[in-house]
Scaffold this active site. Structure first.
Site, mmCIF file in Angstrom:
data_model
loop_
_atom_site.group_PDB
_atom_site.id
_atom_site.type_symbol
_atom_site.label_atom_id
_atom_site.label_comp_id
_atom_site.label_asym_id
_atom_site.label_seq_id
_atom_site.Cartn_x
_atom_site.Cartn_y
_atom_site.Cartn_z
ATOM 1 N N HIS A 268 54.887 -20.998 -19.460
ATOM 2 C CA HIS A 268 55.263 -19.658 -19.895
ATOM 3 C C HIS A 268 56.182 -18.981 -18.885
ATOM 4 O O HIS A 268 56.303 -19.430 -17.742
ATOM 5 C CB HIS A 268 54.002 -18.827 -20.113
ATOM 6 C CG HIS A 268 53.018 -19.490 -21.006
ATOM 7 N ND1 HIS A 268 52.957 -19.252 -22.365
ATOM 8 C CD2 HIS A 268 52.077 -20.442 -20.755
ATOM 9 C CE1 HIS A 268 52.018 -20.010 -22.904
ATOM 10 N NE2 HIS A 268 51.467 -20.735 -21.956
ATOM 11 N N ARG B 171 51.296 -22.540 -28.012
ATOM 12 C CA ARG B 171 52.758 -22.488 -28.032
ATOM 13 C C ARG B 171 53.365 -23.388 -26.959
ATOM 14 O O ARG B 171 54.429 -23.978 -27.183
ATOM 15 C CB ARG B 171 53.252 -21.042 -27.896
ATOM 16 C CG ARG B 171 52.787 -20.274 -26.662
ATOM 17 C CD ARG B 171 53.128 -18.800 -26.844
ATOM 18 N NE ARG B 171 52.863 -17.954 -25.690
ATOM 19 C CZ ARG B 171 51.713 -17.364 -25.441
ATOM 20 N NH1 ARG B 171 50.673 -17.555 -26.266
ATOM 21 N NH2 ARG B 171 51.570 -16.577 -24.388
#
Length: 345
Positions: A273, A149
């Protein structure tokens, strides 16, 4: 034509960096850079993986002979009308931080942690929008976590950059991986950006919560307990990492591998993140453990810092591709955009 090969710039990714408490200061400790070359091949330098807490290291810069061209150097020297994305004696560098776009498990309200799931269609759109916001800011190197991601976010964002350089993930898993990823065009290397992946930039590991529904978990263990696991600084979820533990590896990696690149004048983008970026921002902004737990980062919204004279200055978030204000943050960014305009028009 010389045979060119991208090499991993981070050295070994198998050993986590040492811990760094919330009070660590911005110092001049940097990792040295070695030029690992082969006959008629171009290699990207490796950063040593010695602990940043060991003896102070001198900042290393890769140099190449006539038959050897460093990818780290060539990616910052584009062809065309822009003389250089990164002047050799640049006294400042841009640092862009981007939290990945929405993932499939974000959409399902599941604890994700280190489970490797891709972006949703919304996440793809967020990554593209992030790219538009930084489309006029120079990028010489990209660092991402080892999770898809974050890598998708970085790659999609760069499709919007006006410089049109191609981000290429470095593969250093084996000698065969290096050999198979060789590039045989010096001009192609100049139009490429090395992408370095590092597990130390991963989201914090949520242990036995990974894959569980957040609302159902709150009902099972109680809202206060789940909030403590998610938002306290030093209390980990069952068999997982606390924010403090995540910060130890993420900040150590940043100081040992990324900060030296900024010191050498490279413009860096990090796609990672919520918790690994919160940890790095804690270091950049000298936040306390109490301040960092209230820091929230939106998905797909870039943050811009300027590294100058050994200090990090937060410049906020570029608010859009047509917003001129962000380019007035420094004279150097304004000049870079002007050169882009001249080259592309």
């Amino acid at each position: 034509m010389a045979s060119l090969v991208f090499q991993q710039t981070i050295g070994s990714l198998q050993t986590a960096g040492p811990s760094c408490s919330s009070g660590c200061h911005h110092d001049s400790r940097t990792a040295s850079v070695k030029l690992l070359s082969k006959v008629n091949k171009v290699s990207l330098g490796y950063l040593t993986t010695d602990s940043f807490s060991s003896v102070q290291k001198r900042s290393g810069v890769i140099h190449a002979s006539k038959s050897q061209v460093s990818v780290v150097d060539t990616v910052s020297s584009p062809s065309g009308n822009i003389a250089s994305d990164t002047p050799k004696k640049a006294n400042e560098a841009a640092l862009i931080l981007i939290r990945h776009g929405e993932s499939l498990w974000n959409e399902k309200n599941l604890f994700t942690g280190c489970v490797d799931v891709p972006l949703t269609s919304k996440g793809v759109e967020e990554a593209i929008e992030a790219g538009k916001r930084i489309s006029n800011i120079p990028v010489d190197m990209i660092y991402t976590s080892a999770l898809i991601r974050a890598q998708m976010t970085a790659m999609l964002a760069m499709t919007q950059h006006r410089r049109r350089k191609v981000p290429i993930i470095m593969h250093n898993e084996s000698e065969q991986a290096k050999l198979w990823s060789e590039i045989y065009s010096e001009e192609t290397v100049k139009q490429s950006i090395p992408v370095v992946t590092a597990w130390q930039l991963n989201e914090r590991m949520y242990g036995e919560l990974q894959g569980l529904n957040k609302q159902e978990t709150a009902l099972k263990y109680g809202k206060d307990k789940v909030h403590e696991w998610r938002r306290s600084y030093d209390i980990p979820p069952p068999n997982g990492e606390s924010l403090e533990m995540c910060a130890e590896r993420a900040v150590a990696y940043f100081r040992e591998h990324i900060e030296p690149q900024l010191q050498s004048g490279k413009n860096i983008m990090i796609a990672a993140h919520g918790n690994s970026l919160r940890s790095i921002i804690m270091y950049l902004d000298a936040l306390t453990s109490q301040e960092v737990i209230s820091l929230e980062l939106s998905t797909g919204i870039p943050l811009l810092y300027i590294f100058k004279e050994g200090k990090f200055m937060r410049r906020g978030s570029p608010v859009g591709p047509t917003e001129a204000g962000v380019y007035a943050y420094t004279r150097r960014l304004a000049v870079y955009r002007q050169k882009l305009d001249e080259m592309l028009h």
